[in-house]
Write an enzyme that holds these catalytic residues in place. Structure first.
Site, PDB file in Angstrom:
ATOM      1  N   THR A  83      -7.128  -0.398  10.016  1.00 26.54           N
ATOM      2  CA  THR A  83      -7.398  -1.717   9.448  1.00 26.54           C
ATOM      3  C   THR A  83      -7.247  -1.606   7.946  1.00 26.54           C
ATOM      4  O   THR A  83      -7.544  -0.551   7.372  1.00 26.54           O
ATOM      5  CB  THR A  83      -8.821  -2.201   9.792  1.00 26.54           C
ATOM      6  N   CYS A 197      -2.869  -7.101   6.450  1.00 26.92           N
ATOM      7  CA  CYS A 197      -3.873  -7.150   7.509  1.00 26.92           C
ATOM      8  C   CYS A 197      -3.132  -6.697   8.756  1.00 26.92           C
ATOM      9  O   CYS A 197      -2.011  -7.164   9.014  1.00 26.92           O
ATOM     10  CB  CYS A 197      -4.437  -8.553   7.684  1.00 26.92           C
TER      11      CYS A 197
END
Length: 239
Positions: A83, A197
């Site tokens: 992430t 992202c």
């Protein structure tokens, strides 16, 4: 082959992309029945998202550090945090383990530098776009100027990530909104745009725009495969 440590679940949709990319990368390199050696812990994203929203980053860091220790004990040789946003607590995670962390911003920046990109747009959660932990690493370590969307655009990008992509929803209207933001960043001088992202690549593909896109999930996975097969991490000055 070294064992890749994968800290995932944030969200599981993007972790699935990581798992596939790691295994496809090893298969492409070695052929036959080869696949990646992976030690993985997947956290409950609902818990992490609540901590993010409440600004309880230290507690979130403790959660990820504990998961990272599990991964290390399972035999991983190095770690990926799957992430972008949670690299905010990367120093806390690194301090808790004895294996190296392959930072997602370093994997992305090395590709940007290799391509001669000096000014780049950044899309991601508002935490990634607004706080310094990601942008500052790119600017201070690699000399890359980072441009982020305006307030309204940042809110829209953040909303799509959490209310759609993290729930596995792909909406054509959101794709058009993202493409408009990419065009706006390009108009402000961004030579390329980072999909900062790990879920955004589910929505936007390189074929959707003429602006070069840098998919952090793909770049992070490629760097991990290289590390697993060569036994060395990224260049010394990025660690």
């Amino acid at each position: 082959m070294r064992t890749i440590g994968l800290l995932g679940g944030m969200s599981w949709e993007s972790t699935e992309s990581y798992y596939r990319a790691l295994n496809e990368g090893v298969k492409q390199a070695l052929g036959g029945f080869h696949s990646a050696k992976i030690a993985m812990v997947s956290v409950d994203f609902a818990e992490i998202e609540t901590l993010q929203r409440d600004g309880r980053w230290d507690t979130a860091g403790e959660t990820l550090a504990a998961a990272a220790r599990q991964i290390e004990h399972a035999g991983a040789d190095f770690l990926l945090i799957a992430t972008n946003t949670m690299h905010k607590v990367a120093p806390q995670v690194e301090a808790a383990i004895d294996i190296p962390l392959l930072h997602i911003a370093d994997a992305t920046a090395e590709s940007l530098v290799a391509d001669g990109i000096t000014r780049v747009g950044l899309l991601g959660t508002r935490f990634t776009m607004e706080q310094d932990f990601y942008k500052q690493r790119l600017s201070e370590r690699y000399g890359i100027d980072v441009v982020v969307p305006d307030d309204t655009q940042r809110e829209r990008v953040h909303q799509v990530i959490f209310e759609e992509l993290c729930l596995g929803r792909i909406e054509s209207a959101s794709r058009e909104a993202f493409l408009a933001v990419i065009d706006a960043l390009h108009a402000r001088g961004a030579q390329a745009v980072i999909l900062g992202c790990t879920e955004i690549a589910m929505l936007i593909k390189a074929t959707d725009t003429q602006v070069p896109l840098y998919d952090t999930t793909a770049l992070h996975a490629q760097a991990a495969v290289k590390c697993a097969l060569s036994g060395s991490l990224l260049s010394e000055d990025t660690q």
